[in-house]
Design a protein around this motif. Structure first.
Motif, PDB file in Angstrom:
ATOM      1  N   MET A 180      34.413  36.762  55.660  1.00 20.07           N
ATOM      2  CA  MET A 180      35.449  37.477  54.796  1.00 20.07           C
ATOM      3  C   MET A 180      35.977  36.462  54.029  1.00 20.07           C
ATOM      4  O   MET A 180      36.567  35.456  54.727  1.00 20.07           O
ATOM      5  CB  MET A 180      36.371  38.186  55.579  1.00 20.07           C
ATOM      6  N   SER A 181      36.056  36.426  52.552  1.00 18.22           N
ATOM      7  CA  SER A 181      36.433  35.471  51.577  1.00 18.22           C
ATOM      8  C   SER A 181      37.094  36.292  50.419  1.00 18.22           C
ATOM      9  O   SER A 181      36.793  37.164  49.995  1.00 18.22           O
ATOM     10  CB  SER A 181      35.352  34.646  51.149  1.00 18.22           C
ATOM     11  N   GLY A 182      38.328  35.599  50.234  1.00 19.66           N
ATOM     12  CA  GLY A 182      39.409  36.375  49.547  1.00 19.66           C
ATOM     13  C   GLY A 182      39.417  35.510  47.987  1.00 19.66           C
ATOM     14  O   GLY A 182      39.881  35.775  47.026  1.00 19.66           O
ATOM     15  N   LEU A 183      38.039  34.648  48.020  1.00 19.57           N
ATOM     16  CA  LEU A 183      37.991  33.754  46.819  1.00 19.57           C
ATOM     17  C   LEU A 183      37.440  34.831  45.838  1.00 19.57           C
ATOM     18  O   LEU A 183      36.427  35.529  46.082  1.00 19.57           O
ATOM     19  CB  LEU A 183      37.019  32.636  46.966  1.00 19.57           C
ATOM     20  N   ALA A 184      38.089  34.753  44.623  1.00 23.31           N
ATOM     21  CA  ALA A 184      37.576  35.399  43.575  1.00 23.31           C
ATOM     22  C   ALA A 184      37.468  34.442  42.107  1.00 23.31           C
ATOM     23  O   ALA A 184      38.158  33.696  41.938  1.00 23.31           O
ATOM     24  CB  ALA A 184      38.226  36.820  43.325  1.00 23.31           C
ATOM     25  N   PRO A 185      36.583  34.735  41.198  1.00 21.95           N
ATOM     26  CA  PRO A 185      36.535  34.091  40.238  1.00 21.95           C
ATOM     27  C   PRO A 185      37.705  34.276  39.327  1.00 21.95           C
ATOM     28  O   PRO A 185      38.390  35.397  39.330  1.00 21.95           O
ATOM     29  CB  PRO A 185      35.443  34.767  39.055  1.00 21.95           C
ATOM     30  N   SER A 186      38.233  33.303  38.593  1.00 24.62           N
ATOM     31  CA  SER A 186      39.419  33.238  37.808  1.00 24.62           C
ATOM     32  C   SER A 186      39.142  32.864  36.629  1.00 24.62           C
ATOM     33  O   SER A 186      38.030  31.835  36.097  1.00 24.62           O
ATOM     34  CB  SER A 186      40.611  32.290  38.533  1.00 24.62           C
ATOM     35  N   PRO A 187      39.737  32.994  35.398  1.00 23.66           N
ATOM     36  CA  PRO A 187      39.609  32.556  34.120  1.00 23.66           C
ATOM     37  C   PRO A 187      39.751  30.832  34.076  1.00 23.66           C
ATOM     38  O   PRO A 187      40.380  30.535  34.818  1.00 23.66           O
ATOM     39  CB  PRO A 187      40.881  33.059  33.276  1.00 23.66           C
ATOM     40  N   PRO A 188      38.741  30.248  33.503  1.00 23.75           N
ATOM     41  CA  PRO A 188      38.749  28.785  33.778  1.00 23.75           C
ATOM     42  C   PRO A 188      39.962  28.125  33.127  1.00 23.75           C
ATOM     43  O   PRO A 188      40.233  26.941  33.415  1.00 23.75           O
ATOM     44  CB  PRO A 188      37.541  28.641  32.895  1.00 23.75           C
ATOM     45  N   ASP A 189      40.871  28.885  32.340  1.00 23.58           N
ATOM     46  CA  ASP A 189      42.026  28.489  31.707  1.00 23.58           C
ATOM     47  C   ASP A 189      43.239  28.347  32.403  1.00 23.58           C
ATOM     48  O   ASP A 189      44.166  27.825  32.328  1.00 23.58           O
ATOM     49  CB  ASP A 189      42.296  28.773  30.419  1.00 23.58           C
ATOM     50  N   ARG A 190      43.211  29.124  33.957  1.00 30.67           N
ATOM     51  CA  ARG A 190      44.206  29.069  34.572  1.00 30.67           C
ATOM     52  C   ARG A 190      44.052  27.704  35.632  1.00 30.67           C
ATOM     53  O   ARG A 190      43.333  27.678  36.343  1.00 30.67           O
ATOM     54  CB  ARG A 190      43.989  30.435  35.528  1.00 30.67           C
ATOM     55  N   PRO A 191      45.161  27.114  35.575  1.00 34.88           N
ATOM     56  CA  PRO A 191      45.340  26.031  36.645  1.00 34.88           C
ATOM     57  C   PRO A 191      45.510  26.431  37.913  1.00 34.88           C
ATOM     58  O   PRO A 191      46.061  27.631  38.325  1.00 34.88           O
ATOM     59  CB  PRO A 191      46.662  25.139  36.224  1.00 34.88           C
ATOM     60  N   VAL A 192      44.954  25.757  38.981  1.00 36.84           N
ATOM     61  CA  VAL A 192      44.794  25.997  40.133  1.00 36.84           C
ATOM     62  C   VAL A 192      45.730  25.102  41.154  1.00 36.84           C
ATOM     63  O   VAL A 192      45.607  23.781  40.918  1.00 36.84           O
ATOM     64  CB  VAL A 192      43.303  25.910  40.909  1.00 36.84           C
ATOM     65  N   ILE A 193      46.522  25.685  42.087  1.00 38.94           N
ATOM     66  CA  ILE A 193      47.411  24.925  42.930  1.00 38.94           C
ATOM     67  C   ILE A 193      46.807  25.362  44.319  1.00 38.94           C
ATOM     68  O   ILE A 193      46.457  26.388  44.784  1.00 38.94           O
ATOM     69  CB  ILE A 193      48.762  25.480  43.151  1.00 38.94           C
ATOM     70  N   GLU A 194      46.217  24.098  45.278  1.00 40.95           N
ATOM     71  CA  GLU A 194      45.630  23.994  46.500  1.00 40.95           C
ATOM     72  C   GLU A 194      46.707  24.069  47.480  1.00 40.95           C
ATOM     73  O   GLU A 194      47.522  22.965  47.450  1.00 40.95           O
ATOM     74  CB  GLU A 194      44.586  23.371  46.658  1.00 40.95           C
ATOM     75  N   VAL A 195      46.786  24.958  48.414  1.00 36.96           N
ATOM     76  CA  VAL A 195      47.733  24.870  49.497  1.00 36.96           C
ATOM     77  C   VAL A 195      47.208  25.221  50.787  1.00 36.96           C
ATOM     78  O   VAL A 195      45.967  25.690  50.977  1.00 36.96           O
ATOM     79  CB  VAL A 195      49.165  25.776  49.266  1.00 36.96           C
TER      80      VAL A 195
END
Length: 142
Positions: free
Chosen positions: A1-16
């Protein structure tokens, strides 16, 4: 089960890293950071070169005084969702479960408040990771 979904490339990502902490009575432990209004799952940002498990053990000790062994954490999922306190950012959270026999903790570091809540009726304002993903999993019985 994975909650990863594509996101617009211009949205910065914070990894936690984040913990879905449950106590013996089925409630879950949520925290609210100083200067914020939303409750979220305990955790934080990994240091450079730090594994997800090591980072989560460190964060739980720093923020809540919980001494957790790596073997106590069970990998749950990696979830991408909206960041709670950084508008326009996405959060990629490496999530683990943690069951505590002793629900005692002490809010420390940047944590203003820590609270045990009923996952079906948390009665607090929630961050998207908690409201949209982790608490519903508890309600469904993980």
């Amino acid at each position: 089960m994975s909650g990863l979904a594509p996101s617009p490339p211009d949205r910065p990502v914070i990894e936690v890293v984040a913990a879905l902490v449950t106590g013996p009575d089925g409630r879950t432990l949520l925290v609210r950071k100083r200067g914020t209004s939303l409750f979220m799952n305990p955790g934080g940002k990994p240091e450079p070169g730090e594994s997800h498990v090591t980072a989560l053990c460190r964060e739980l000790a720093e923020e809540l005084g919980l001494v957790v062994a790596a073997g106590d954490l069970v990998r749950l999922d990696t979830i991408r969702t909206a960041a709670a306190n950084e508008p326009g950012h996405d959060l990629v959270a490496h999530c683990f479960t943690l069951r505590l026999a002793d629900p005692r903790h002490a809010a420390a570091a940047e944590i203003e408040e820590a609270r045990w809540v009923d996952p079906a009726d948390p009665d607090v304002a929630l961050a998207p990771l908690a409201s949209d993903h982790l608490l519903p999993w508890l309600v469904r019985g993980l």
